[in-house]
Write a protein that holds these residues in place. Structure first.
Motif, PDB file in Angstrom:
ATOM      1  N   ARG A  66       0.696  -1.467  -0.369  1.00 58.71           N
ATOM      2  CA  ARG A  66      -0.220   0.330   0.020  1.00 58.71           C
ATOM      3  C   ARG A  66       0.893   1.728   0.021  1.00 58.71           C
ATOM      4  O   ARG A  66       0.291   2.044  -0.516  1.00 58.71           O
ATOM      5  CB  ARG A  66      -0.974  -0.044   1.328  1.00 58.71           C
ATOM      6  CG  ARG A  66      -1.851  -1.302   1.009  1.00 58.71           C
ATOM      7  CD  ARG A  66      -3.295  -1.445   2.165  1.00 58.71           C
ATOM      8  NE  ARG A  66      -3.900  -2.187   2.274  1.00 58.71           N
ATOM      9  CZ  ARG A  66      -4.076  -3.015   3.324  1.00 58.71           C
ATOM     10  NH1 ARG A  66      -3.452  -3.152   4.028  1.00 58.71           N
ATOM     11  NH2 ARG A  66      -5.033  -3.765   2.831  1.00 58.71           N
ATOM     12  N   THR A  67       2.477   1.252   0.491  1.00 58.10           N
ATOM     13  CA  THR A  67       3.345   2.211  -0.042  1.00 58.10           C
ATOM     14  C   THR A  67       3.558   2.498  -1.393  1.00 58.10           C
ATOM     15  O   THR A  67       4.327   3.535  -1.378  1.00 58.10           O
ATOM     16  CB  THR A  67       4.185   2.218   1.057  1.00 58.10           C
ATOM     17  OG1 THR A  67       4.882   1.144   0.594  1.00 58.10           O
ATOM     18  CG2 THR A  67       3.518   2.284   2.421  1.00 58.10           C
ATOM     19  N   GLY A  68       3.079   1.578  -2.037  1.00 55.70           N
ATOM     20  CA  GLY A  68       3.487   1.497  -3.424  1.00 55.70           C
ATOM     21  C   GLY A  68       4.252   1.086  -3.391  1.00 55.70           C
ATOM     22  O   GLY A  68       5.016   1.029  -5.407  1.00 55.70           O
ATOM     23  N   SER A  69       5.497   0.147  -3.112  1.00 57.28           N
ATOM     24  CA  SER A  69       6.528  -1.064  -2.663  1.00 57.28           C
ATOM     25  C   SER A  69       5.775  -1.929  -3.639  1.00 57.28           C
ATOM     26  O   SER A  69       5.204  -2.459  -3.450  1.00 57.28           O
ATOM     27  CB  SER A  69       7.106  -0.727  -2.054  1.00 57.28           C
ATOM     28  OG  SER A  69       7.121   0.248  -1.524  1.00 57.28           O
ATOM     29  N   ASP A  70       6.667  -2.238  -5.156  1.00 56.02           N
ATOM     30  CA  ASP A  70       6.291  -3.666  -5.390  1.00 56.02           C
ATOM     31  C   ASP A  70       7.156  -5.149  -5.122  1.00 56.02           C
ATOM     32  O   ASP A  70       7.515  -5.061  -4.115  1.00 56.02           O
ATOM     33  CB  ASP A  70       7.624  -4.046  -7.009  1.00 56.02           C
ATOM     34  CG  ASP A  70       7.415  -4.330  -7.719  1.00 56.02           C
ATOM     35  OD1 ASP A  70       5.834  -5.210  -7.433  1.00 56.02           O
ATOM     36  OD2 ASP A  70       7.820  -4.879  -8.531  1.00 56.02           O
ATOM     37  N   VAL A  71       5.696  -5.554  -4.097  1.00 61.46           N
ATOM     38  CA  VAL A  71       6.432  -6.772  -3.076  1.00 61.46           C
ATOM     39  C   VAL A  71       5.458  -7.541  -4.093  1.00 61.46           C
ATOM     40  O   VAL A  71       4.844  -8.176  -4.429  1.00 61.46           O
ATOM     41  CB  VAL A  71       5.270  -6.346  -1.822  1.00 61.46           C
ATOM     42  CG1 VAL A  71       4.799  -7.502  -0.979  1.00 61.46           C
ATOM     43  CG2 VAL A  71       5.725  -4.733  -1.465  1.00 61.46           C
ATOM     44  N   VAL A  72       6.712  -9.007  -3.153  1.00 61.98           N
ATOM     45  CA  VAL A  72       5.621 -10.000  -4.032  1.00 61.98           C
ATOM     46  C   VAL A  72       5.779 -11.121  -2.777  1.00 61.98           C
ATOM     47  O   VAL A  72       6.930 -10.759  -1.810  1.00 61.98           O
ATOM     48  CB  VAL A  72       6.861 -10.740  -4.969  1.00 61.98           C
ATOM     49  CG1 VAL A  72       6.899 -12.304  -4.773  1.00 61.98           C
ATOM     50  CG2 VAL A  72       7.152 -10.147  -5.577  1.00 61.98           C
TER      51      VAL A  72
ATOM     52  N   ILE B 145      -4.738  -4.920  -4.699  1.00 60.86           N
ATOM     53  CA  ILE B 145      -3.716  -4.327  -4.420  1.00 60.86           C
ATOM     54  C   ILE B 145      -2.793  -4.521  -5.148  1.00 60.86           C
ATOM     55  O   ILE B 145      -3.024  -5.539  -5.531  1.00 60.86           O
ATOM     56  CB  ILE B 145      -3.236  -4.991  -3.056  1.00 60.86           C
ATOM     57  CG1 ILE B 145      -3.654  -4.785  -1.772  1.00 60.86           C
ATOM     58  CG2 ILE B 145      -1.976  -4.184  -3.139  1.00 60.86           C
ATOM     59  CD1 ILE B 145      -3.365  -5.314  -0.591  1.00 60.86           C
ATOM     60  N   PRO B 146      -2.585  -3.417  -6.479  1.00 64.00           N
ATOM     61  CA  PRO B 146      -2.074  -3.060  -8.332  1.00 64.00           C
ATOM     62  C   PRO B 146      -0.644  -3.658  -7.838  1.00 64.00           C
ATOM     63  O   PRO B 146      -0.233  -4.752  -8.233  1.00 64.00           O
ATOM     64  CB  PRO B 146      -2.073  -2.557  -8.456  1.00 64.00           C
ATOM     65  CG  PRO B 146      -3.931  -1.998  -7.257  1.00 64.00           C
ATOM     66  CD  PRO B 146      -3.180  -2.166  -6.752  1.00 64.00           C
ATOM     67  N   SER B 147       0.114  -2.814  -6.513  1.00 64.39           N
ATOM     68  CA  SER B 147       1.180  -3.340  -6.421  1.00 64.39           C
ATOM     69  C   SER B 147       1.783  -4.915  -5.440  1.00 64.39           C
ATOM     70  O   SER B 147       3.236  -4.654  -5.311  1.00 64.39           O
ATOM     71  CB  SER B 147       2.223  -2.320  -5.623  1.00 64.39           C
ATOM     72  OG  SER B 147       1.603  -2.740  -4.526  1.00 64.39           O
ATOM     73  N   LEU B 148       1.030  -5.331  -5.596  1.00 62.63           N
ATOM     74  CA  LEU B 148       0.995  -6.442  -4.902  1.00 62.63           C
ATOM     75  C   LEU B 148       0.858  -7.546  -5.603  1.00 62.63           C
ATOM     76  O   LEU B 148       0.224  -7.857  -5.709  1.00 62.63           O
ATOM     77  CB  LEU B 148       1.117  -7.169  -3.600  1.00 62.63           C
ATOM     78  CG  LEU B 148       0.352  -8.356  -2.542  1.00 62.63           C
ATOM     79  CD1 LEU B 148       1.520  -8.321  -2.130  1.00 62.63           C
ATOM     80  CD2 LEU B 148      -0.630  -8.399  -1.285  1.00 62.63           C
ATOM     81  N   ARG B 149       2.541  -8.848  -5.858  1.00 65.69           N
ATOM     82  CA  ARG B 149       2.200 -10.060  -6.399  1.00 65.69           C
ATOM     83  C   ARG B 149       2.010 -10.989  -5.544  1.00 65.69           C
ATOM     84  O   ARG B 149       2.490 -10.877  -4.980  1.00 65.69           O
ATOM     85  CB  ARG B 149       3.235  -9.890  -7.704  1.00 65.69           C
ATOM     86  CG  ARG B 149       2.618  -8.970  -8.733  1.00 65.69           C
ATOM     87  CD  ARG B 149       4.566  -9.221  -9.652  1.00 65.69           C
ATOM     88  NE  ARG B 149       5.448  -9.024  -9.042  1.00 65.69           N
ATOM     89  CZ  ARG B 149       6.470  -8.529  -9.946  1.00 65.69           C
ATOM     90  NH1 ARG B 149       7.161  -8.807 -11.357  1.00 65.69           N
ATOM     91  NH2 ARG B 149       7.629  -8.562  -9.481  1.00 65.69           N
ATOM     92  N   LEU B 150       1.683 -12.255  -6.243  1.00 68.01           N
ATOM     93  CA  LEU B 150       1.708 -13.193  -5.630  1.00 68.01           C
ATOM     94  C   LEU B 150       2.043 -14.641  -6.039  1.00 68.01           C
ATOM     95  O   LEU B 150       2.239 -14.738  -7.030  1.00 68.01           O
ATOM     96  CB  LEU B 150       0.279 -13.703  -5.018  1.00 68.01           C
ATOM     97  CG  LEU B 150      -0.143 -14.806  -3.887  1.00 68.01           C
ATOM     98  CD1 LEU B 150      -0.011 -14.663  -2.937  1.00 68.01           C
ATOM     99  CD2 LEU B 150      -1.945 -14.923  -3.291  1.00 68.01           C
ATOM    100  N   ILE B 151       2.409 -15.418  -5.245  1.00 67.19           N
ATOM    101  CA  ILE B 151       2.721 -16.838  -5.997  1.00 67.19           C
ATOM    102  C   ILE B 151       1.816 -17.772  -4.765  1.00 67.19           C
ATOM    103  O   ILE B 151       2.731 -17.824  -3.582  1.00 67.19           O
ATOM    104  CB  ILE B 151       4.395 -17.182  -5.529  1.00 67.19           C
ATOM    105  CG1 ILE B 151       4.726 -16.185  -6.889  1.00 67.19           C
ATOM    106  CG2 ILE B 151       4.836 -18.444  -6.490  1.00 67.19           C
ATOM    107  CD1 ILE B 151       6.834 -16.337  -6.997  1.00 67.19           C
ATOM    108  N   THR B 152       1.079 -18.671  -4.910  1.00 67.99           N
ATOM    109  CA  THR B 152       0.736 -19.414  -3.484  1.00 67.99           C
ATOM    110  C   THR B 152       1.203 -20.627  -3.536  1.00 67.99           C
ATOM    111  O   THR B 152       2.460 -20.811  -4.056  1.00 67.99           O
ATOM    112  CB  THR B 152      -0.770 -19.696  -4.613  1.00 67.99           C
ATOM    113  OG1 THR B 152      -0.574 -20.280  -6.076  1.00 67.99           O
ATOM    114  CG2 THR B 152      -1.377 -18.967  -4.787  1.00 67.99           C
ATOM    115  N   THR B 153       1.011 -21.408  -2.340  1.00 70.34           N
ATOM    116  CA  THR B 153       1.865 -22.688  -2.088  1.00 70.34           C
ATOM    117  C   THR B 153       1.597 -23.531  -3.726  1.00 70.34           C
ATOM    118  O   THR B 153       2.229 -24.744  -3.488  1.00 70.34           O
ATOM    119  CB  THR B 153       0.656 -23.375  -1.481  1.00 70.34           C
ATOM    120  OG1 THR B 153      -0.373 -23.810  -1.567  1.00 70.34           O
ATOM    121  CG2 THR B 153       1.032 -22.403   0.498  1.00 70.34           C
ATOM    122  N   GLY B 154       0.093 -23.171  -4.530  1.00 67.16           N
ATOM    123  CA  GLY B 154       0.348 -24.312  -5.677  1.00 67.16           C
ATOM    124  C   GLY B 154      -0.481 -25.178  -6.226  1.00 67.16           C
ATOM    125  O   GLY B 154      -1.260 -25.808  -4.724  1.00 67.16           O
ATOM    126  N   GLY B 155       0.098 -26.301  -6.441  1.00 66.76           N
ATOM    127  CA  GLY B 155      -1.311 -27.510  -6.455  1.00 66.76           C
ATOM    128  C   GLY B 155      -0.647 -28.814  -5.043  1.00 66.76           C
ATOM    129  O   GLY B 155       0.013 -28.459  -4.056  1.00 66.76           O
TER     130      GLY B 155
END
Length: 571
Positions: free
Chosen positions: A348-354, A402-412
């Motif tokens: 939310r601060t604008g930083s690109d977060v994964v 949250i557009p600046s947040l990207r996510l890698i889920t745990t997967g299958g």
């Protein structure tokens, strides 16, 4: 044995009492009830008192101003009241079958200061028996005293009578000798002088004998007779109940302290700080703790807490620190909630977060999967990435809210166990360091898997999520020790109330349902994944953009370019 906590910390003891107040309450109630039961079980005791004025039997005794002056020693007289001679007389007066020794045990005597009064008290299980016993012992004491005085007086009278008879006989002999003595001789003068002395002694003894003969013997009198008691003096109900309650309270406090002393659970944030020796970055309460499948609003109670946590974390990170691992001290969703909300606060601060989900759920019920929280697809994810079934670009999903947040889920469903130390994970994190501002890794708990330690070794800093009343001190100490051994800087802990068990009916649909794309853009293709023939990939249960559900929709590898699926792989 755990180390002792500072005894001067009054708030700790007050907190322990608040946590275990029910122990003190139960113990106090038990003490009050025990006092009441004891009062009912104890035999009733009645007391009655008689006041006796002790008078001297001698004419020259000064009995004024004290208990031990003159020939009347009131301390001695008090002991005589309970003597065997008095007890025998009292038993005769009472016509009691109880032995005099047993009766004497029920008598007590008090001497009021600066008086010649004895207060004789008798105890019995019946009010009339108490009244009769007190009067009987007072009467027996006076009779015994009078008899003793009379016996002493008679003895003195007999002694004086003997001396009078001796002087009379002596005087008669002197008179006989004087009658035969020559007139004017020295013998006559001596006999005359001896007769006068004997006559004077006889007159003195006769006077004393007459005085003793006419003396009235009275050792004392009853000035206040015994009364019939109306209420028993024992047991004292209020005293017994109050004493029982006080003893119960003290016992309850002792039990509460022992329970607190030997309880290894972490109950308050102070326990985490004092007993675990770990700083507390944020403390959530019932209002601010996130719910399952939820990311708190930035301006709500929970959002403000995580905003402060974000500021604390940013202030603690050194230059170049980007990767933060969030793990828990025990199984559950605490690390998931903290990692997700921390990543959201950073984004939310604008930083690109994964945000990387490396915490495979223990069960469907206990899990709070990141995919449901942020409304993205559950697959592909980290397990697919590490297994080589998808590239990094295909695993990254941008969250709708949250557009600046990207996510890698745990997967299958395939597990990623054993791959947390793989070179592919190290390369992935190195790539993310160059592409994003911060990387937050949601790791499994330190007590359930060694993956948390493996992930921490690749991170720059770590945060521990602690569930109060569920996490224990040994688990917290072990977690900090694991992080210390791999050289990861522990920023602190985030504590929260114990999370309720999630029921299957609590699971809800994701906030955002993403459709299966008909065609992926060319930029999404992972250059590292070789091209292959068209593969049939099954996405059961996906939704189309219009909301229509296809139970088994098949797409080609060309339509899902960049997924990196090898030939024959079935996701």
């Amino acid at each position: 044995m755990e180390p002792s906590r500072p005894s001067s910390d009054l708030s700790h003891y007050l907190g322990a009492f608040r946590r275990h107040w029910w122990i003190a309450l139960v113990a106090t109630g038990a003490g009050l009830g025990g006092g009441a039961v004891l009062t009912q079980a104890m035999p009733k005791v009645y007391e009655s008192s008689t006041s006796v004025l002790v008078e001297s039997v001698s004419q020259d005794t000064n009995a004024e101003g004290g208990r031990t002056k003159g020939t009347v020693n009131l301390d001695t007289e008090a002991q005589l009241v309970g003597s065997g001679a008095v007890a025998v007389k009292a038993a005769t007066l009472l016509r009691s079958s109880v032995s005099p020794i047993e009766l004497a045990k029920s008598v007590s005597v008090q001497v009021p200061a600066n008086t010649t009064v004895l207060v004789i008290t008798f105890k019995a299980d019946d009010p009339r028996a108490a009244q009769a016993g007190s009067h009987a012992f007072a009467e027996a004491y006076l009779r015994n005293r009078e008899e003793t005085a009379r016996a002493q007086l008679d003895k003195r009278i007999r002694s004086l009578n003997l001396k009078v008879r001796q002087l009379t006989t002596m005087l008669a002999g002197i008179n006989a000798k004087l009658a035969t003595a020559a007139k004017g001789s020295s013998s006559e003068g001596n006999l005359q002088s001896l007769r006068n002395n004997s006559q004077n002694q006889l007159n003195s003894l006769t006077g004393r004998l007459n005085e003793l003969t006419t003396t009235m013997v009275g050792g004392g009198s009853i000035i206040s007779d015994s009364r019939l008691p109306e209420e028993p003096t024992s047991p004292n109900a209020w005293l017994n109940i109050g004493t029982g309650g006080m003893l119960g309270l003290l016992l309850g406090l002792g039990l509460a302290y022992l329970r607190e002393r030997f309880d290894r659970r972490l109950v308050t944030p102070n326990d985490v700080r004092d007993r675990g020796r770990v700083p507390v970055l944020a403390a959530l309460d019932e209002r601010s703790t996130p719910h399952f499948d939820d990311v708190v609003q930035p301006y709500g109670p929970g959002g403000r807490v995580f905003n402060r946590l974000r500021n604390e974390v940013l202030a603690s990170l050194s230059d170049g620190d980007q990767v933060i691992v969030v793990t828990g001290t025990n199984r559950g969703s605490a690390s998931t909630l903290v990692a997700a909300n921390l990543a959201a606060a950073l984004a939310r601060t604008g930083s690109d977060v994964v945000l990387i989900g490396a915490h495979l759920p223990d069960s469907v019920v206990d899990a709070a999967p990141l995919a449901r929280m942020f409304g993205v697809s559950a697959t592909p994810g980290l397990s697919d990435l590490l297994a080589g079934r998808v590239g990094l670009a295909g695993a990254l999903q941008r969250t709708p809210r949250i557009p600046s947040l990207r996510l890698i889920t745990t997967g299958g469903a395939a597990t990623a166990a054993g791959l947390m130390q793989s070179q592919r994970l190290k390369d992935t994190l190195q790539t993310l360091r160059g592409q994003s501002g911060y990387v937050v890794i949601e790791a499994p708990s330190t007590s359930s898997s060694a993956d948390a330690q493996s992930l921490a070794s690749l991170a720059d800093a770590a945060i521990l999520a602690v569930e109060l009343r569920r996490s224990k001190r040994p688990a917290l100490v072990d977690a900090t020790e694991q992080l210390r051994r791999v050289g990861t800087k522990l920023l602190g802990t985030v504590v929260m109330p114990r999370l309720p068990a999630m029921q299957p009916g609590d699971l809800t649909a994701p906030a955002v349902a993403l459709p299966v794309p008909d065609e992926m853009p060319d930029e999404a293709i992972d250059e590292d994944v070789p091209d292959g023939p068209t593969q049939q990939l099954s996405y059961a249960g996906r939704q189309r953009p219009g909301g229509e559900k296809d139970d088994d929709e098949t797409v080609t590898a060309g339509e899902l370019a960049g997924t990196g699926a090898a030939e024959g792989d079935d996701t």
